[in-house]
Design a protein around this motif. Structure first.
Motif, PDB file in Angstrom:
ATOM      1  N   LEU A 144       0.868  -1.176  -0.253  1.00 31.60           N
ATOM      2  CA  LEU A 144       0.174   0.050   0.133  1.00 31.60           C
ATOM      3  C   LEU A 144       0.971   0.667  -0.054  1.00 31.60           C
ATOM      4  CD1 LEU A 144      -2.999   1.873   0.576  1.00 31.60           C
ATOM      5  CD2 LEU A 144      -2.628   1.433   2.123  1.00 31.60           C
ATOM      6  N   GLY A 145       0.142   2.115  -0.675  1.00 32.03           N
ATOM      7  CA  GLY A 145       1.162   3.393  -0.810  1.00 32.03           C
ATOM      8  C   GLY A 145       0.714   4.549  -0.482  1.00 32.03           C
ATOM      9  N   LYS A 167       2.687   4.417  -8.369  1.00 28.70           N
ATOM     10  CA  LYS A 167       2.133   2.880  -8.485  1.00 28.70           C
ATOM     11  C   LYS A 167       3.683   2.093  -9.153  1.00 28.70           C
ATOM     12  CE  LYS A 167       1.248   4.249 -13.567  1.00 28.70           C
ATOM     13  NZ  LYS A 167       1.692   3.269 -13.933  1.00 28.70           N
ATOM     14  N   ARG A 168       4.606   2.564  -9.017  1.00 33.24           N
ATOM     15  CA  ARG A 168       5.517   1.380 -10.035  1.00 33.24           C
ATOM     16  C   ARG A 168       6.151   1.213  -8.261  1.00 33.24           C
ATOM     17  NH1 ARG A 168       8.502   6.235 -11.940  1.00 33.24           N
ATOM     18  NH2 ARG A 168       9.739   6.606  -9.995  1.00 33.24           N
ATOM     19  N   HIS A 169       5.461   0.940  -7.633  1.00 38.77           N
ATOM     20  CA  HIS A 169       6.266   1.001  -6.271  1.00 38.77           C
ATOM     21  C   HIS A 169       5.119  -0.086  -5.029  1.00 38.77           C
ATOM     22  CE1 HIS A 169      10.099   2.928  -6.383  1.00 38.77           C
ATOM     23  NE2 HIS A 169       8.772   4.443  -7.034  1.00 38.77           N
ATOM     24  N   ALA A 170       3.913   0.502  -6.229  1.00 38.53           N
ATOM     25  CA  ALA A 170       2.793  -0.079  -5.079  1.00 38.53           C
ATOM     26  C   ALA A 170       1.679  -0.863  -5.789  1.00 38.53           C
ATOM     27  CB  ALA A 170       1.693   0.734  -4.080  1.00 38.53           C
ATOM     28  N   ASP A 171       0.884  -2.078  -5.200  1.00 39.90           N
ATOM     29  CA  ASP A 171      -0.031  -2.900  -6.134  1.00 39.90           C
ATOM     30  C   ASP A 171      -1.474  -1.838  -5.964  1.00 39.90           C
ATOM     31  OD1 ASP A 171       1.120  -5.246  -5.901  1.00 39.90           O
ATOM     32  OD2 ASP A 171       1.218  -5.977  -3.546  1.00 39.90           O
ATOM     33  N   CYS A 172      -1.696  -0.376  -4.820  1.00 40.57           N
ATOM     34  CA  CYS A 172      -2.846   0.028  -4.287  1.00 40.57           C
ATOM     35  C   CYS A 172      -2.162   1.529  -3.754  1.00 40.57           C
ATOM     36  CB  CYS A 172      -4.008  -0.801  -3.658  1.00 40.57           C
ATOM     37  SG  CYS A 172      -3.720  -1.168  -2.333  1.00 40.57           S
ATOM     38  N   LEU A 173      -3.107   2.525  -3.916  1.00 40.82           N
ATOM     39  CA  LEU A 173      -2.477   3.255  -3.768  1.00 40.82           C
ATOM     40  C   LEU A 173      -3.553   4.111  -3.200  1.00 40.82           C
ATOM     41  CD1 LEU A 173      -0.044   5.136  -6.273  1.00 40.82           C
ATOM     42  CD2 LEU A 173       0.181   4.400  -4.109  1.00 40.82           C
ATOM     43  N   VAL A 174      -3.941   5.165  -1.830  1.00 41.61           N
ATOM     44  CA  VAL A 174      -4.365   5.701  -1.114  1.00 41.61           C
ATOM     45  C   VAL A 174      -3.992   7.478  -1.549  1.00 41.61           C
ATOM     46  CG1 VAL A 174      -5.492   6.332   0.640  1.00 41.61           C
ATOM     47  CG2 VAL A 174      -5.099   4.031   0.105  1.00 41.61           C
ATOM     48  N   SER A 175      -5.358   7.784  -1.628  1.00 39.90           N
ATOM     49  CA  SER A 175      -4.844   9.671  -1.003  1.00 39.90           C
ATOM     50  C   SER A 175      -5.225  10.499  -0.696  1.00 39.90           C
ATOM     51  CB  SER A 175      -4.780  10.050  -3.232  1.00 39.90           C
ATOM     52  OG  SER A 175      -6.285   9.603  -3.630  1.00 39.90           O
ATOM     53  N   ILE A 176      -4.155  11.244   0.243  1.00 37.04           N
ATOM     54  CA  ILE A 176      -5.034  11.471   1.004  1.00 37.04           C
ATOM     55  C   ILE A 176      -4.576  13.426   0.922  1.00 37.04           C
ATOM     56  CG2 ILE A 176      -3.829  10.653   2.284  1.00 37.04           C
ATOM     57  CD1 ILE A 176      -5.690  11.498   4.935  1.00 37.04           C
ATOM     58  N   ASP A 177      -5.108  14.109   1.708  1.00 36.13           N
ATOM     59  CA  ASP A 177      -4.351  15.317   1.667  1.00 36.13           C
ATOM     60  C   ASP A 177      -3.507  15.901   3.171  1.00 36.13           C
ATOM     61  OD1 ASP A 177      -5.742  17.064  -0.605  1.00 36.13           O
ATOM     62  OD2 ASP A 177      -7.150  17.911   0.461  1.00 36.13           O
ATOM     63  N   ALA A 178      -2.567  16.621   3.036  1.00 32.10           N
ATOM     64  CA  ALA A 178      -2.099  17.073   4.681  1.00 32.10           C
ATOM     65  C   ALA A 178      -3.100  17.179   5.173  1.00 32.10           C
ATOM     66  CB  ALA A 178      -0.317  17.649   3.823  1.00 32.10           C
TER      67      ALA A 178
END
Length: 348
Positions: free
Chosen positions: A6-7, A93-104
Motif C-alpha cells: 500500500l502506498g 504506482k511503480r512501487h505499490a499494488d494500490c494507492l491511497v490519496s489524501i491531503d496533508a
C-alpha cells in the motif's frame, strides 16, 4: 490473499506546520495494518512537494531519514493540486499494488484507510472516501458544495457526492488512468469514468490539524469551473439554447411593438429599450466568456505540455535491502550537506 503493498500519496503545498503530525498519524496507521496482516511491510508514504515556498521539501527529506516508510517527490515548480496529485500517483504506482490519496491537513480521517484496504481485498479496484455529513462546514460552504454536485449531476457527469480526492485505487485502475492524456484534469470526474468495481467508505470530516487552508473562495470557484468545463460540453449547448430563447423573445417583442404602433398604444420611453440592451449584452458577454473558456482549454491541450516535472525523487527505503538502505541514507546526508553549503553563503 497476498499482502498488498500500500502506498499513501500526499500532495503538499506549504505544509511544514502539519507535516510531522501527518507522518506520525499515517505511519501509525500503516504499522497497525501491517501487524494485522492487511498490508505488506514494504508499504510506504510518498509526500509530493508542489513547489512549496517554505521548508516543506527539506522537512520531507529529513523525515525520510527518520522513518523508513517515508519517501518524497519534489516537483520543479508549483503545478496545482490536481497535477501534483497525478504526478505522485503515476510515480508511486511503480512501487505499490494500490494507492491511497489524501491531503496533508489530516481533515480526512486516516482511520478510513483501513476500511478502504478491506474493500480492496474484497475485490474493489476503486474505493471512494465519502463524507458522512457537512455539519462542520459553514452554511455558505455547505450550500455551495451541494450546489456544485447538483450542477455536475445535472450536466450528466458521473461524480460521487461529497467525495473529494480521498480514495484508494488499484494499480490496474491507475494504469488505465495513465491513458487519459488530457492536460485539463479533474480527477473527481475522471476516476468514475474508469469503471471497475467500486466501493464507498464513509467518514467524518475533522478540523484542520495545523496551518491554514490552501483553498480560499477564489480557488474553489476556479476549481469548480475547471471541473465543469473539463468534463462536459453541455454549457456550450446551454448557451446555444439561450440564444434561441432570446431570439424567440425578440420576435415576440417585435410583433408586440408593431401591433402597439398600429392601434396607437405606443408610449415613448427608453426603459424597455435600455433593459433589453443590457439583457442582450449580458447574455452575449457571458456566452463569449464561456466559449473563450473552452477555446483556452483547446489551446492548452494542443500544446501538449507536461503536467509536472520531477526534480527529485526519494525512493521508499522499506523497498531496499540493507546495503541499499545504507547507501540511500548516505546519499540523503550528502544531498542535505550540499544544500546547506548553497544556503550558508547567502546568509553572510
Amino acid at each position: 490473499m497476498k499482502q498488498p503493498i500500500l502506498g499513501i500519496v500526499v500532495p503538499c503545498y506549504n505544509e511544514e506546520e502539519v507535516l510531522e503530525l501527518t507522518v506520525v498519524e499515517l505511519n501509525g496507521m500503516l504499522e497497525g495494518m501491517e501487524k494485522e496482516g492487511l498490508i505488506s511491510p514494504e508499504s510506504f508514504i510518498m509526500f509530493v512537494n508542489d513547489g512549496s515556498r517554505d521548508r516543506t521539501w527539506p522537512l520531507i527529506a529529513e523525515l525520510s531519514q527518520r522513518y523508513s516508510r517515508v519517501c518524497g517527490l519534489n516537483l520543479a515548480g508549483n503545478v496545482g493540486h490536481q497535477s501534483a496529485l497525478l504526478g505522485g500517483l503515476m510515480t508511486a504506482k511503480r512501487h505499490a499494488d494500490c494507492l491511497v490519496s489524501i491531503d496533508a491537513d489530516l481533515q480526512d480521517d486516516v482511520r478510513a484507510i483501513r476500511e478502504m484496504v478491506l474493500r480492496y481485498r474484497e475485490g474493489c479496484d476503486i474505493v471512494y472516501g465519502v463524507r458522512s455529513s457537512r455539519q462542520r462546514d459553514t452554511w455558505f460552504k455547505r450550500t455551495t458544495a451541494e450546489g456544485f454536485y447538483k450542477i455536475m449531476e445535472g450536466l450528466g457527469l458521473r461524480i460521487v457526492n461529497n467525495h473529494a480526492d480521498y480514495r484508494l485505487m488499484s494499480r490496474r485502475a491507475l494504469d488505465e488512468l495513465a491513458k487519459f492524456t488530457e492536460v485539463n484534469i479533474f480527477l473527481r470526474g475522471m476516476v468514475p469514468m474508469l469503471g471497475f468495481q467500486t466501493g464507498v467508505v464513509y467518514y467524518e470530516r475533522l478540523e484542520r490539524a495545523a496551518g491554514e487552508s490552501k483553498y480560499p473562495l477564489k480557488k474553489m470557484i476556479s476549481f469548480a469551473l475547471e471541473g465543469i468545463t473539463s468534463l462536459s460540453v453541455k454549457p456550450i449547448r446551454m448557451v446555444t439554447a439561450a440564444g434561441f430563447i432570446v431570439f424567440a423573445v425578440s420576435i415576440v417583442m417585435a410583433i408586440y411593438g408593431i401591433v402597439s404602433n398600429l392601434i396607437g398604444n405606443a408610449v415613448s420611453g427608453w426603459s424597455s429599450l435600455i433593459v433589453s440592451l443590457w439583457f442582450i449584452g449580458g447574455v452575449q458577454l457571458l456566452s463569449i466568456g464561456l466559449i473563450g473558456e473552452y477555446i483556452g482549454k483547446i489551446y492548452r491541450e494542443v500544446k501538449r505540455r507536461p503536467l509536472y516535472i520531477v526534480e527529485k525523487e526519494l525512493v521508499p527505503a522499506v523497498r531496499l535491502d540493507k546495503a541499499e538502505q545504507s547507501q540511500h541514507k548516505t546519499d540523503l546526508e550528502a544531498q542535505q550537506d550540499a544544500e546547506s553549503e548553497r544556503v550558508l553563503p547567502a546568509l553572510y
